[in-house]
Design a protein around this motif. Structure first.
Motif, short mmCIF file in Angstrom:
data_model
loop_
_atom_site.label_atom_id
_atom_site.label_comp_id
_atom_site.label_asym_id
_atom_site.label_seq_id
_atom_site.Cartn_x
_atom_site.Cartn_y
_atom_site.Cartn_z
N PRO A 146 24.88 -25.24 -57.18
CA PRO A 146 25.18 -23.53 -56.58
C PRO A 146 23.96 -23.19 -56.33
O PRO A 146 23.67 -22.52 -55.93
CB PRO A 146 25.84 -24.23 -57.36
N ARG A 173 29.75 -30.21 -57.72
CA ARG A 173 28.19 -29.39 -58.91
C ARG A 173 28.64 -29.01 -59.43
O ARG A 173 28.92 -28.86 -61.09
CB ARG A 173 27.63 -29.42 -58.41
N LEU A 174 29.43 -27.65 -59.06
CA LEU A 174 30.05 -26.71 -59.71
C LEU A 174 31.10 -27.28 -61.47
O LEU A 174 31.04 -26.76 -62.42
CB LEU A 174 31.05 -25.18 -59.63
N ILE A 202 34.38 -22.19 -66.15
CA ILE A 202 34.43 -23.17 -67.68
C ILE A 202 35.57 -21.70 -68.33
O ILE A 202 36.38 -22.95 -69.49
CB ILE A 202 32.96 -22.41 -68.24
N LEU A 230 25.41 -23.42 -68.60
CA LEU A 230 25.49 -24.25 -68.65
C LEU A 230 25.58 -24.53 -70.17
O LEU A 230 25.92 -25.91 -70.59
CB LEU A 230 24.74 -24.85 -67.30
N PRO A 239 26.07 -17.74 -58.72
CA PRO A 239 26.75 -19.35 -59.28
C PRO A 239 26.63 -19.47 -60.87
O PRO A 239 27.75 -19.83 -61.23
CB PRO A 239 25.44 -20.37 -58.85
N ASP A 240 26.11 -18.10 -61.37
CA ASP A 240 26.46 -18.35 -63.16
C ASP A 240 27.55 -17.36 -63.20
O ASP A 240 28.78 -18.03 -63.94
CB ASP A 240 25.08 -17.26 -63.67
N LEU A 288 30.18 -19.87 -62.41
CA LEU A 288 30.74 -21.13 -63.17
C LEU A 288 30.81 -20.88 -64.52
O LEU A 288 32.15 -21.54 -65.34
CB LEU A 288 29.09 -21.26 -64.01
N ARG A 289 30.87 -19.16 -65.33
CA ARG A 289 31.91 -19.29 -66.44
C ARG A 289 33.29 -18.94 -66.00
O ARG A 289 33.87 -18.98 -66.72
CB ARG A 289 30.63 -17.57 -66.79
N TYR A 336 22.38 -18.28 -65.03
CA TYR A 336 23.06 -20.20 -64.51
C TYR A 336 22.95 -21.12 -66.00
O TYR A 336 23.88 -21.81 -66.08
CB TYR A 336 23.01 -21.03 -63.28
N ASP A 363 29.45 -29.02 -64.16
CA ASP A 363 28.62 -28.30 -65.04
C ASP A 363 29.64 -27.49 -65.90
O ASP A 363 28.99 -27.22 -66.33
CB ASP A 363 27.77 -27.43 -63.94
N ALA A 364 30.68 -27.44 -65.29
CA ALA A 364 31.53 -26.69 -66.24
C ALA A 364 32.47 -27.83 -67.00
O ALA A 364 33.26 -27.23 -67.87
CB ALA A 364 33.09 -25.55 -64.87
#
Length: 378
Positions: free
Chosen positions: A194, A262-263, A358, A229, A350-351, A354-355, A225, A266-267
């Motif tokens: 990402p 990957r996302l 999550i 993470l 991407p952050d 990602l959130r 990011y 990572d989440a």
């Protein structure tokens, strides 16, 4: 039952009309010595390189074949020819001031640098999602250059922009120029990390003479990011995730080495196809989807739908999929390109993505946050 359209499928249909991959195969400084040139490290991106030699800069872009598939060499700020650089390198004497776009996804990179006004032509202006460039298009300041074969060459040549941004499905010109217009092939969509996609901001920064701003913005993205993470508990068993896109009864899912995989990892999710490596998406029949999806506790789908999304939409309109346990347990989530700039600005945030994930995988970590791109179906 309403059948939702797939954003990925629609994108592929649009872009595949220009398919004609033509890599140059020119080795860069990394594979042979180019006198005096020093590499400017790129942290996550694999499909471009930055090099410097005093006040001069080199941007190398690559296609699906990676470093062996050089799609462009751009010499920036050079006052005279450099015998160490291949003669076919395109010379840009200064920062880009007026540009044309063959892909609307590139508008967000330029807008993020504060250079939306530099965009004077764009294909598919009706699909622009970047708010600044879209506003300019509505005001008549960004003209349409889309055509049946991908680009209206006459309009581009008449305007004579400093560059035309395209993608390595095939250049509309020969030798990566269209007449005298340089063609910059951007392959951010090939990046698996990402932050690799977001790091293309640095390549745009170099071209627009805004290296310092681009570097600063990217460092902020990477920092945010990393903070997101760090919020994911290590070692916890996360939800089992199915994610994909349905198109005419077929499902396409990301490979295990993809950006989306990957996302999900990572989440804190456990992606069902994490062990399946491929160059592109995996096409699945419904039997495989039903078999693998039976164990999913989260089910996500990409849509292009302005109407309210229902579980039937996420299931692709298939009652067999809708009958899977995840659909009765409140585990559905989606992202719609009709609601957000999913294929543009999301790549630079991407952050935020990602959130979103999550919060979907671990609602207790959402802390009341409003999702932007990916949303849990209520």
């Amino acid at each position: 039952m309403r059948q939702a359209k797939s954003g990925i499928g629609q994108c592929v249909l649009v872009l595949s009309s220009c398919w004609a991959l033509a890599g140059c195969g020119v080795a860069g400084p990394a594979s042979r010595p180019w006198g005096g040139w020093v590499e400017d490290p790129v942290e996550y991106a694999r499909y471009f390189q930055l090099w410097t030699k005093g006040p001069e800069h080199l941007l190398l872009t690559f296609g699906p074949g990676g470093n062996a598939d050089t799609t462009g060499i751009f010499l920036i700020g050079a006052e005279q020819e450099d015998p160490a650089v291949p003669a076919r390198a395109v010379r840009l004497r200064g920062p880009l001031q007026r540009v044309a776009l063959l892909s609307t996804t590139h508008a967000s990179f330029i807008s993020t640098l504060g250079k939306a006004g530099a965009v004077v032509r764009c294909a598919y202006t009706n699909r622009l999602r970047d708010t600044a460039v879209a506003a300019l298009a509505r005001a008549g300041r960004v003209q349409e250059i889309g055509a049946a074969d991908g680009v209206d060459r006459e309009q581009v040549l008449k305007l004579a922009p400093d560059a035309l941004f395209s993608y390595p499905y095939g250049s509309p010109g020969q030798g990566h120029v269209l007449g005298n217009v340089p063609v910059v092939l951007v392959s951010e969509y090939l990046e698996e990390h990402p932050l690799g996609r977001a790091e293309w901001l640095r390549a745009f920064g170099l071209l627009f003479g805004m290296e310092a701003k681009a570097d600063s913005l990217f460092k902020g993205i990477a920092s945010r990011y990393g903070m997101a993470l760090a919020d994911v508990p290590a070692g916890d068993q996360g939800p089992v995730v199915f994610f994909g896109s349905a198109w005419k009864g077929r499902w396409s899912v990301p490979s295990g080495n993809s950006y989306m995989a990957r996302l999900i990892k990572d989440a804190g999710g456990s992606y069902l196809f994490a062990d399946r490596q491929a160059d592109g998406n995996l096409d699945l029949n419904v039997e495989t989807v039903l078999d693998k999806g039976a164990s999913a506790t989260r089910w996500g789908r990409i849509l292009d739908q302005a109407e309210p999304v229902t579980p039937q939409d996420v299931a692709g309109g298939d009652p067999r999929i809708l009958a899977l346990p995840v659909f009765s347990q409140g585990g559905c989530f989606y992202a719609s390109s009709a609601e957000s700039d999913l294929f543009g600005k999301a790549g630079l945030e991407p952050d935020v993505v990602l959130r979103d994930l999550i919060g979907i995988f671990r609602p207790e970590l959402a802390h009341g946050r409003t999702p932007v791109y990916f949303k849990l179906l209520q």
